[in-house]
Design a protein around this motif. Structure first.
Motif, PDB file in Angstrom:
ATOM      1  N   MET A 126       0.834  -1.180   0.000  1.00 46.43           N
ATOM      2  CA  MET A 126       0.000   0.000   0.000  1.00 46.43           C
ATOM      3  C   MET A 126       0.878   1.242   0.000  1.00 46.43           C
ATOM      4  N   CYS A 127       0.460   2.242  -0.743  1.00 51.36           N
ATOM      5  CA  CYS A 127       1.258   3.453  -0.893  1.00 51.36           C
ATOM      6  C   CYS A 127       0.531   4.702  -0.412  1.00 51.36           C
ATOM      7  N   GLU A 128      -0.472   4.539   0.429  1.00 52.44           N
ATOM      8  CA  GLU A 128      -1.211   5.690   0.903  1.00 52.44           C
ATOM      9  C   GLU A 128      -0.502   6.318   2.096  1.00 52.44           C
ATOM     10  N   ALA A 129      -0.857   7.580   2.345  1.00 51.38           N
ATOM     11  CA  ALA A 129      -0.310   8.288   3.495  1.00 51.38           C
ATOM     12  C   ALA A 129      -1.424   9.081   4.167  1.00 51.38           C
ATOM     13  N   ASN A 130      -1.286   9.280   5.463  1.00 53.58           N
ATOM     14  CA  ASN A 130      -2.183  10.168   6.178  1.00 53.58           C
ATOM     15  C   ASN A 130      -1.626  11.580   6.065  1.00 53.58           C
ATOM     16  N   VAL A 131      -2.520  12.550   5.864  1.00 58.03           N
ATOM     17  CA  VAL A 131      -2.106  13.942   5.720  1.00 58.03           C
ATOM     18  C   VAL A 131      -2.519  14.700   6.968  1.00 58.03           C
ATOM     19  N   TYR A 132      -1.546  15.401   7.537  1.00 61.54           N
ATOM     20  CA  TYR A 132      -1.755  16.223   8.717  1.00 61.54           C
ATOM     21  C   TYR A 132      -1.522  17.671   8.334  1.00 61.54           C
ATOM     22  N   ILE A 133      -2.182  18.596   9.052  1.00 60.51           N
ATOM     23  CA  ILE A 133      -1.962  20.013   8.793  1.00 60.51           C
ATOM     24  C   ILE A 133      -1.600  20.701  10.094  1.00 60.51           C
ATOM     25  N   ILE A 134      -0.640  21.620   9.993  1.00 60.24           N
ATOM     26  CA  ILE A 134      -0.224  22.428  11.132  1.00 60.24           C
ATOM     27  C   ILE A 134      -0.840  23.807  10.950  1.00 60.24           C
ATOM     28  N   ASP A 135      -1.631  24.237  11.938  1.00 61.58           N
ATOM     29  CA  ASP A 135      -2.262  25.552  11.827  1.00 61.58           C
ATOM     30  C   ASP A 135      -1.290  26.649  12.245  1.00 61.58           C
ATOM     31  N   LYS A 136      -1.749  27.876  12.213  1.00 55.08           N
ATOM     32  CA  LYS A 136      -0.874  29.022  12.495  1.00 55.08           C
ATOM     33  C   LYS A 136      -0.419  29.073  13.945  1.00 55.08           C
ATOM     34  N   GLU A 137      -1.119  28.369  14.831  1.00 59.85           N
ATOM     35  CA  GLU A 137      -0.701  28.296  16.235  1.00 59.85           C
ATOM     36  C   GLU A 137       0.259  27.136  16.490  1.00 59.85           C
ATOM     37  N   GLY A 138       0.512  26.322  15.466  1.00 59.19           N
ATOM     38  CA  GLY A 138       1.435  25.196  15.594  1.00 59.19           C
ATOM     39  C   GLY A 138       0.790  23.877  15.951  1.00 59.19           C
ATOM     40  N   LYS A 139      -0.539  23.844  16.009  1.00 57.60           N
ATOM     41  CA  LYS A 139      -1.249  22.608  16.360  1.00 57.60           C
ATOM     42  C   LYS A 139      -1.376  21.715  15.123  1.00 57.60           C
ATOM     43  N   GLU A 140      -1.028  20.440  15.266  1.00 55.78           N
ATOM     44  CA  GLU A 140      -1.097  19.472  14.175  1.00 55.78           C
ATOM     45  C   GLU A 140      -2.358  18.625  14.305  1.00 55.78           C
ATOM     46  N   THR A 141      -3.129  18.538  13.215  1.00 56.59           N
ATOM     47  CA  THR A 141      -4.337  17.710  13.227  1.00 56.59           C
ATOM     48  C   THR A 141      -4.403  16.881  11.956  1.00 56.59           C
ATOM     49  N   LEU A 142      -5.047  15.727  12.076  1.00 57.72           N
ATOM     50  CA  LEU A 142      -5.241  14.846  10.936  1.00 57.72           C
ATOM     51  C   LEU A 142      -6.232  15.493   9.975  1.00 57.72           C
ATOM     52  N   LEU A 143      -5.855  15.600   8.709  1.00 61.25           N
ATOM     53  CA  LEU A 143      -6.706  16.223   7.704  1.00 61.25           C
ATOM     54  C   LEU A 143      -7.435  15.189   6.859  1.00 61.25           C
ATOM     55  N   LEU A 144      -6.710  14.163   6.389  1.00 59.62           N
ATOM     56  CA  LEU A 144      -7.308  13.155   5.520  1.00 59.62           C
ATOM     57  C   LEU A 144      -6.473  11.877   5.596  1.00 59.62           C
ATOM     58  N   GLU A 145      -7.147  10.744   5.699  1.00 62.10           N
ATOM     59  CA  GLU A 145      -6.468   9.451   5.782  1.00 62.10           C
ATOM     60  C   GLU A 145      -6.389   8.780   4.415  1.00 62.10           C
ATOM     61  N   SER A 146      -5.429   7.906   4.257  1.00 62.07           N
ATOM     62  CA  SER A 146      -5.269   7.054   3.071  1.00 62.07           C
ATOM     63  C   SER A 146      -5.213   7.837   1.768  1.00 62.07           C
TER      64      SER A 146
END
Length: 63
Positions: free
Chosen positions: A1-21
């Motif tokens: 499998m070649c998928e990746a989870n995408v995370y985003i860092i907001d302007k305050e530096g908090k990292e959250t999961l944006l989209l899986e696979s």
């Protein structure tokens, strides 16, 4: 499998999961287009901060 989870860092530096696979990442004029294996799609105004494909992880940073 070649998928990746995408995370985003907001302007305050908090990292959250944006989209899986995610299997498609395409830079566009509107932002970064993401599509996963379930045909979910998102366009985010961000830049790529890190890609660790062996770890199945892509980190974006809000613009």
């Amino acid at each position: 499998m070649c998928e990746a989870n995408v995370y985003i860092i907001d302007k305050e530096g908090k990292e959250t999961l944006l989209l899986e696979s995610v299997d498609k990442v395409v830079p566009t004029e509107e932002g970064i287009f993401l599509e996963n294996i379930y045909s979910q799609r998102k366009i985010v105004k961000a830049k790529i901060k890190e890609m660790a494909l062996v770890g199945h992880r892509i980190v974006l940073e809000e613009k």
